[in-house]
Design a protein around this motif. Structure first.
Motif, PDB file in Angstrom:
ATOM      1  N   GLU A 209      18.340   9.941  45.493  1.00 61.30           N
ATOM      2  CA  GLU A 209      19.266  10.527  46.463  1.00 61.30           C
ATOM      3  C   GLU A 209      18.611  11.712  47.168  1.00 61.30           C
ATOM      4  O   GLU A 209      18.821  11.918  48.371  1.00 61.30           O
ATOM      5  CB  GLU A 209      20.546  10.969  45.741  1.00 61.30           C
ATOM      6  N   SER A 307      18.107   4.072  50.982  1.00 59.00           N
ATOM      7  CA  SER A 307      19.569   4.011  50.959  1.00 59.00           C
ATOM      8  C   SER A 307      20.042   2.840  50.104  1.00 59.00           C
ATOM      9  O   SER A 307      20.956   2.979  49.273  1.00 59.00           O
ATOM     10  CB  SER A 307      20.106   3.893  52.382  1.00 59.00           C
ATOM     11  N   ASN A 308      19.410   1.679  50.283  1.00 60.85           N
ATOM     12  CA  ASN A 308      19.772   0.504  49.480  1.00 60.85           C
ATOM     13  C   ASN A 308      19.420   0.723  48.010  1.00 60.85           C
ATOM     14  O   ASN A 308      20.178   0.320  47.111  1.00 60.85           O
ATOM     15  CB  ASN A 308      19.057  -0.735  50.013  1.00 60.85           C
ATOM     16  N   THR A 311      21.996   2.935  46.363  1.00 65.61           N
ATOM     17  CA  THR A 311      23.236   2.193  46.087  1.00 65.61           C
ATOM     18  C   THR A 311      23.092   1.332  44.840  1.00 65.61           C
ATOM     19  O   THR A 311      23.988   1.295  43.986  1.00 65.61           O
ATOM     20  CB  THR A 311      23.600   1.319  47.293  1.00 65.61           C
ATOM     21  N   ARG A 312      21.963   0.652  44.705  1.00 68.52           N
ATOM     22  CA  ARG A 312      21.760  -0.239  43.556  1.00 68.52           C
ATOM     23  C   ARG A 312      21.613   0.552  42.258  1.00 68.52           C
ATOM     24  O   ARG A 312      22.104   0.135  41.204  1.00 68.52           O
ATOM     25  CB  ARG A 312      20.522  -1.101  43.787  1.00 68.52           C
ATOM     26  N   LYS A 314      22.957   3.530  41.634  1.00 67.34           N
ATOM     27  CA  LYS A 314      24.275   4.049  41.284  1.00 67.34           C
ATOM     28  C   LYS A 314      25.137   2.955  40.662  1.00 67.34           C
ATOM     29  O   LYS A 314      25.908   3.222  39.720  1.00 67.34           O
ATOM     30  CB  LYS A 314      24.958   4.622  42.521  1.00 67.34           C
ATOM     31  N   SER A 315      25.010   1.740  41.170  1.00 67.98           N
ATOM     32  CA  SER A 315      25.766   0.619  40.599  1.00 67.98           C
ATOM     33  C   SER A 315      25.300   0.336  39.175  1.00 67.98           C
ATOM     34  O   SER A 315      26.122   0.126  38.264  1.00 67.98           O
ATOM     35  CB  SER A 315      25.586  -0.620  41.474  1.00 67.98           C
TER      36      SER A 315
END
Length: 403
Positions: A209, A307-308, A311-312, A314-315
């Motif tokens: 991040e 960015s992708n 997201t992955r 964090k998931s």
């Protein structure tokens, strides 16, 4: 009388006087045209401008950096990066306030340990002192007796005696001594492994991040190097974390879950399914990091990739947290209900340690970084309960040799 020396070879005093005369002449010329009230205001302006010149001259004379506030409105493209500091990446920032690495304190009393360098107990005492941030000098001697010397005081005896002596001399941070614990050893090991993995995952999320939101800033941080070097370091750290996570999952699937399946065949079905669900995600993140590592940092493609990736990650972090919480709440407590005998419980526990042997042999320090100091000592205490003396000695030796 002490002779003073003008570091600017007289230019400072000349500059100061010329500045004052110039400002005074200008303001006097202006004051002649106005009344007394305006003249008073003009005098105040004279004093203010003169003070500003003196301050400016002071900073030049002593080669001091000019205050940032004086240039806060200037654009970076005009002044460069002289007055702007970059935000430090989160590569080495821990989510909590405690120290994660075991490094000797810069100033500490002289501590010597006399004993065999290959003794597991000697290695454990060395780790305990590292936990206290105290440097230790090991003096190799023959025999099994250990002697600990702290400045002018000396004590010898069993491990517990030496630990108590260390605790009295260095009370902070406190050591965790063996307590009366009814929780099965397998549960304790599994929970601590969850703690380490959770911390490392949180660190990865924060790191990515930070890279994503940093923009095109090119300032190099010596701790991580250039952006491309930092991306390579990120990839390496994730590869280490992935290796630990995979071996932890195998430990549960081969040892912990079958033990519960024999008592209730459908008990661990959901946990096994979650392992299978997360494996492609974990490997996909590794491939994403490889792709981003060859991109030019700051480009639209790199920004989209980060960015992708964020997201992955964090998931994955969310799924792991939910999975660990579910295991610790609904699955692991049932191990106590299996009513294993003392010998059976110890055998299962040693099988768990053996299952983590590969990563513990070369990533043990990495694993311990994800634990609080008290948790790390607790895990080392569990290692000391292992019946395999060679495995026990090798793991303790690894951490006691940490740089």
């Amino acid at each position: 009388m002490v002779e003073t020396k003008d570091l600017n070879c007289g230019r400072g005093r000349v500059f100061s006087r010329i500045a004052f005369i110039t400002v005074a002449d200008i303001t006097d010329a202006i004051a002649v045209r106005f009344d007394a009230l305006t003249y008073s205001l003009t005098n105040a302006i004279i004093v203010f401008i003169y003070i500003c010149f003196l301050l400016f001259h002071f900073f030049l004379l002593f080669h001091l950096p000019l205050p940032h506030v004086l240039f806060s409105n200037l654009k970076p493209k005009i002044m460069g990066n002289c007055f702007f500091k970059s935000k430090k990446p989160t590569a080495e920032i821990a989510p909590c306030d405690c120290t994660r690495r075991f490094r000797p304190a810069p100033v500490a009393p002289t501590v010597r340990l006399y004993g065999s360098a290959s003794s597991p107990v000697a290695a454990y005492i060395r780790f305990a002192l590292l936990h206290k941030n105290v440097s230790l000098q090991l003096v190799p001697t023959e025999g099994d007796t250990l002697v600990l010397e702290i400045e002018s005081e000396t004590v010898s005896g069993h491990r517990e005696t030496l630990l108590q002596f260390i605790e009295e001399k260095f009370p902070h941070p406190p050591l965790r001594f063996d307590l009366v614990e009814r929780t099965p050893l397998v549960v304790m090991v599994t929970r601590l492994q969850h703690r380490s993995i959770t911390w490392h995952l949180e660190r990865m999320v924060r790191w990515v991040e930070d890279l994503r939101t940093r923009g095109k800033r090119k300032t190099v941080d010596p701790a991580v190097g250039s952006p491309r070097m930092e991306l390579k370091k990120l990839e390496k750290n994730y590869a280490q974390l992935l290796e630990v996570m995979l071996e932890h999952a195998q430990m549960e699937e081969r040892i912990v879950f079958p033990l519960l399946q024999r008592a209730d065949p459908g008990l661990c079905k959901a946990a096994n399914e979650e392992h299978a669900r997360d494996l492609p995600v974990m490997n996909g993140i590794k491939e994403d990091m490889k792709s981003i590592g060859v991109m030019d940092y700051g480009t639209p493609a790199c920004k989209e990739g980060l960015s992708n990736l964020s997201t992955r990650l964090k998931s994955l972090q969310k799924h792991c947290k939910e999975h660990f919480d579910e295991e610790e709440k609904d699955v692991l407590p049932l191990l106590e209900a299996t009513e294993l005998s003392g010998e059976e419980e110890k055998r299962v526990f040693e099988d768990c340690i053996e299952a983590m042997k590969v990563t513990h042999s070369h990533l043990f320090n990495f694993f311990l970084e994800g634990l609080l100091p008290s948790e790390a000592m607790e895990y080392v205490d569990l290692i000391m309960k292992c019946g395999d003396k060679q495995l026990r000695a090798s793991m303790i030796q690894i951490i006691s040799n940490a740089k």
